[in-house]
Design a protein around this motif. Structure first.
Motif, PDB file in Angstrom:
ATOM      1  N   VAL A 133       0.849  -1.193   0.000  1.00  0.00           N
ATOM      2  CA  VAL A 133       0.000   0.000   0.000  1.00  0.00           C
ATOM      3  C   VAL A 133       0.884   1.242   0.000  1.00  0.00           C
ATOM      4  O   VAL A 133       1.806   1.369   0.814  1.00  0.00           O
ATOM      5  CB  VAL A 133      -0.937  -0.001   1.224  1.00  0.00           C
ATOM      6  N   ASN A 134       0.608   2.118  -0.970  1.00  0.00           N
ATOM      7  CA  ASN A 134       1.317   3.398  -1.121  1.00  0.00           C
ATOM      8  C   ASN A 134       2.808   3.236  -1.399  1.00  0.00           C
ATOM      9  O   ASN A 134       3.639   3.997  -0.895  1.00  0.00           O
ATOM     10  CB  ASN A 134       1.087   4.288   0.107  1.00  0.00           C
ATOM     11  N   GLY A 135       3.121   2.265  -2.236  1.00  0.00           N
ATOM     12  CA  GLY A 135       4.488   2.127  -2.722  1.00  0.00           C
ATOM     13  C   GLY A 135       5.100   0.769  -2.433  1.00  0.00           C
ATOM     14  O   GLY A 135       5.045   0.287  -1.304  1.00  0.00           O
ATOM     15  N   VAL A 136       5.694   0.159  -3.467  1.00  0.00           N
ATOM     16  CA  VAL A 136       6.418  -1.092  -3.273  1.00  0.00           C
ATOM     17  C   VAL A 136       7.782  -0.775  -2.662  1.00  0.00           C
ATOM     18  O   VAL A 136       8.254   0.366  -2.716  1.00  0.00           O
ATOM     19  CB  VAL A 136       6.594  -1.849  -4.609  1.00  0.00           C
ATOM     20  N   PRO A 137       8.462  -1.758  -2.064  1.00  0.00           N
ATOM     21  CA  PRO A 137       9.803  -1.509  -1.523  1.00  0.00           C
ATOM     22  C   PRO A 137      10.746  -0.965  -2.595  1.00  0.00           C
ATOM     23  O   PRO A 137      10.623  -1.307  -3.775  1.00  0.00           O
ATOM     24  CB  PRO A 137      10.239  -2.898  -1.040  1.00  0.00           C
ATOM     25  N   GLU A 138      11.694  -0.150  -2.175  1.00  0.00           N
ATOM     26  CA  GLU A 138      12.614   0.481  -3.121  1.00  0.00           C
ATOM     27  C   GLU A 138      13.376  -0.539  -3.952  1.00  0.00           C
ATOM     28  O   GLU A 138      13.711  -0.280  -5.116  1.00  0.00           O
ATOM     29  CB  GLU A 138      13.586   1.395  -2.370  1.00  0.00           C
ATOM     30  N   ALA A 139      13.653  -1.698  -3.389  1.00  0.00           N
ATOM     31  CA  ALA A 139      14.405  -2.720  -4.114  1.00  0.00           C
ATOM     32  C   ALA A 139      13.679  -3.197  -5.368  1.00  0.00           C
ATOM     33  O   ALA A 139      14.311  -3.706  -6.302  1.00  0.00           O
ATOM     34  CB  ALA A 139      14.685  -3.909  -3.189  1.00  0.00           C
ATOM     35  N   VAL A 165       9.576  -2.679 -11.320  1.00  0.00           N
ATOM     36  CA  VAL A 165       8.169  -2.295 -11.471  1.00  0.00           C
ATOM     37  C   VAL A 165       8.041  -1.204 -12.526  1.00  0.00           C
ATOM     38  O   VAL A 165       7.123  -1.222 -13.358  1.00  0.00           O
ATOM     39  CB  VAL A 165       7.588  -1.826 -10.121  1.00  0.00           C
ATOM     40  N   GLY A 166       8.972  -0.251 -12.525  1.00  0.00           N
ATOM     41  CA  GLY A 166       8.943   0.815 -13.528  1.00  0.00           C
ATOM     42  C   GLY A 166       9.065   0.303 -14.942  1.00  0.00           C
ATOM     43  O   GLY A 166       8.429   0.828 -15.860  1.00  0.00           O
ATOM     44  N   VAL A 167       9.873  -0.728 -15.134  1.00  0.00           N
ATOM     45  CA  VAL A 167      10.004  -1.329 -16.461  1.00  0.00           C
ATOM     46  C   VAL A 167       8.680  -1.961 -16.887  1.00  0.00           C
ATOM     47  O   VAL A 167       8.222  -1.776 -18.031  1.00  0.00           O
ATOM     48  CB  VAL A 167      11.128  -2.384 -16.472  1.00  0.00           C
TER      49      VAL A 167
END
Length: 227
Positions: A74-80, A85-87
């Protein structure tokens, strides 16, 4: 409005794309004949908008075939996971059926991803994302639902994507089912999404989950004349 938008477009714009919604396919055809054609627009593709009464739906538990853990954030996946995810986010339009629109991959950087999450949060929305992980700890599937800030309005699915090599393993259905369950916990009562009429795979998943058609969309395209 279409002509005003064309006039305001910069010199680097090579085509114009607009959407129109109608209650029936017949109304879409009439729109194309009476409005789009005289303005030199053509129907590039058609989509069906579907809605789910999430408050009164029994959400099935769907397990993917194989070892693909499904995780919801919720409200963002972990930075790793944000670069991967962006791809996937950048491939949603490029690889899904889209008629004559010819979208190209547009990866989302971790920085832009964070900015997008921040904007949605400022708008009062809750961001529910579900990802599928491979045995190599790579993100191979993603879906995102934006819980509406106003309970009177439907929440919407931002996008769903599964990497080509993993398709056919029920990953998309598993992610969407898990995503809807968490979205309901965060206040979503009605959910809308749409898919190209040629996207039989996503339409089948949505129907399995209980989505029903509510309206139809025509995506209109016009090439800008060369100077």
């Amino acid at each position: 409005l279409a002509l005003e938008a064309e006039g305001a477009a910069g010199t680097g714009v090579s085509r114009f794309v607009a959407s129109a919604y109608r209650a029936t396919h017949t109304a879409i055809d009439e729109l194309a004949r009476r409005f789009a054609a005289p303005l030199a627009y053509e129907v590039a593709t058609r989509e069906t908008v579907v809605e789910l009464d999430l408050a009164n739906t029994v959400i099935p538990v769907v397990a993917p075939r194989g070892r693909y853990p499904v995780e919801t954030y919720v409200n963002g996946v972990p930075e790793a996971y944000r670069r991967e995810v962006g791809v996937l986010k950048g491939l949603v339009d490029a690889e899904a059926p889209s008629g004559d629109l010819e979208w190209h991959p547009a990866p989302v950087s971790p920085e832009d991803y964070a900015s997008e999450i921040g904007l949605w949060r400022q708008q009062g929305r809750t961001v529910v994302e579900t990802i599928a992980i491979s045995e190599e700890d790579s993100v191979v599937g993603w879906t995102c639902l934006l819980v509406a800030s106003d309970s009177a309005r439907p929440s919407r699915i931002e996008g769903t994507f599964v990497s080509a090599a993993q398709r056919g393993n029920r990953i998309g259905a598993a992610m969407k089912a898990a995503n809807l369950a968490v979205a309901r916990e965060h206040g979503a009562t009605r959910v809308r999404t749409s898919s190209d009429d040629a996207n039989v795979w996503m339409r089948a998943i949505n129907a399995e989950l209980g989505f029903e058609p509510v309206e139809f969309e025509a995506v209109l395209r016009k090439e800008r004349p060369s100077a």
